[in-house]
Design a protein around this motif. Structure first.
Motif, PDB file in Angstrom:
ATOM      1  N   LEU A  80       2.184   1.700  -3.472  1.00  0.00           N
ATOM      2  CA  LEU A  80       1.126   2.252  -4.325  1.00  0.00           C
ATOM      3  C   LEU A  80       0.991   3.756  -4.125  1.00  0.00           C
ATOM      4  O   LEU A  80       0.858   4.521  -5.085  1.00  0.00           O
ATOM      5  CB  LEU A  80      -0.206   1.561  -4.034  1.00  0.00           C
ATOM      6  N   THR A  81       1.050   4.193  -2.890  1.00  0.00           N
ATOM      7  CA  THR A  81       0.953   5.617  -2.580  1.00  0.00           C
ATOM      8  C   THR A  81       2.113   6.395  -3.208  1.00  0.00           C
ATOM      9  O   THR A  81       1.920   7.490  -3.761  1.00  0.00           O
ATOM     10  CB  THR A  81       0.944   5.838  -1.060  1.00  0.00           C
ATOM     11  N   ALA A 134       1.648   6.701  -6.911  1.00  0.00           N
ATOM     12  CA  ALA A 134       0.674   7.759  -7.181  1.00  0.00           C
ATOM     13  C   ALA A 134       1.274   9.141  -6.987  1.00  0.00           C
ATOM     14  O   ALA A 134       0.819  10.118  -7.587  1.00  0.00           O
ATOM     15  CB  ALA A 134      -0.549   7.593  -6.278  1.00  0.00           C
ATOM     16  N   THR A 140       0.838  -1.203   0.000  1.00  0.00           N
ATOM     17  CA  THR A 140       0.000   0.000   0.000  1.00  0.00           C
ATOM     18  C   THR A 140       0.868   1.246   0.000  1.00  0.00           C
ATOM     19  O   THR A 140       0.573   2.241  -0.687  1.00  0.00           O
ATOM     20  CB  THR A 140      -0.935   0.008   1.223  1.00  0.00           C
ATOM     21  N   ALA A 173      -5.511   4.512  -7.357  1.00  0.00           N
ATOM     22  CA  ALA A 173      -5.150   5.086  -6.057  1.00  0.00           C
ATOM     23  C   ALA A 173      -5.962   6.344  -5.761  1.00  0.00           C
ATOM     24  O   ALA A 173      -6.425   6.550  -4.635  1.00  0.00           O
ATOM     25  CB  ALA A 173      -3.657   5.406  -6.022  1.00  0.00           C
ATOM     26  N   VAL A 201      -7.173   6.110  -1.739  1.00  0.00           N
ATOM     27  CA  VAL A 201      -5.901   5.767  -1.110  1.00  0.00           C
ATOM     28  C   VAL A 201      -5.016   7.009  -1.071  1.00  0.00           C
ATOM     29  O   VAL A 201      -4.296   7.260  -0.111  1.00  0.00           O
ATOM     30  CB  VAL A 201      -5.206   4.625  -1.878  1.00  0.00           C
TER      31      VAL A 201
END
Length: 226
Positions: free
Chosen positions: A164-165, A168, A161, A210, A215
């Motif tokens: 992923l952040t 993004a 996670t 995202a 997120v």
């Protein structure tokens, strides 16, 4: 070699792009198409690595052609780089929504075009600086109500996670490795697992998910080129 299909309804533009890209030692132009339908046919015939796609064309436009090319069986490794003179919100969002990996305005320099083809060919995403802000504003507009996170997000580990952040936020693999104090190989493994679990093909789709799922909140992360 990076196999490229060029799609544009203007013959002179196609010829210019073809000559520029074919002159590169690592790029082979495998076909040219003047409209979306021909692009879909040639993509199925030649299996290019990258499709350089115009948006506004008579008949089938570039957005529909992109959707059809990428939804065909065996197109998992095809990347679409959208080129347009139209710096308009809906084109940015719609092109990425159907799976385009990059978006570049036609006033980009020759070096920028060649670099963009190489970037999307290796699986990274590319957004022209002029359109990045518009993309974020589109996400902001869509998030008027609380977003619903897809079930696949719950399968990500805490580290995935976090990766992923950072994706993004526009960070490259090397920048993520530096931020997390791990090797770039480890980051590539995390990125591959994120893509697999979320069912996305590349960084562009991961960024969209995202933001759409909440997120990442627009304004809290700065997107930049990968």
């Amino acid at each position: 070699m990076i196999r490229v299909l060029i799609v544009d309804d203007q013959t002179i533009v196609r010829a210019g792009f073809a000559a520029l890209l074919a002159a590169q030692p690592d790029i082979e132009v495998v076909g040219e198409a003047g409209d979306g339908r021909e692009a879909v046919r040639l993509a199925g015939l030649h299996r290019p690595d990258v499709v350089v796609m115009d948006i506004r064309m008579p008949g089938m436009d570039g957005i529909e052609a992109t959707r059809r090319i990428l939804e065909r069986p065996g197109a998992d490794n095809v990347r679409v780089l959208v080129l347009t003179t139209f710096d308009v919100d809906e084109y940015v969002y719609e092109a990425l929504a159907v799976g385009a990996s990059g978006f570049l305005l036609k006033d980009a320099t020759a070096d920028e075009l060649v670099s963009a083809v190489r970037v999307v060919a290796r699986g990274d995403s590319l957004l022209a600086p002029q359109v990045t802000g518009r993309l974020i504003r589109e996400f902001t507009r869509q998030r008027r109500s609380r977003p619903r996170a897809p079930a696949e997000l719950s399968t990500l580990t805490a580290r995935e996670t976090e990766v992923l952040t950072l994706i993004a936020g526009g960070l490259s693999n090397s920048e993520i490795a530096e931020r997390l104090v791990v090797s770039e190989h480890t980051v590539k493994t995390h990125v591959a697992r994120v893509f697999t679990k979320l069912g996305v093909r590349d960084r562009a789709q991961a960024v969209m998910l995202a933001y759409e799922s909440g997120v990442v909140v627009p304004g809290e992360n700065d997107l930049r080129r990968s």
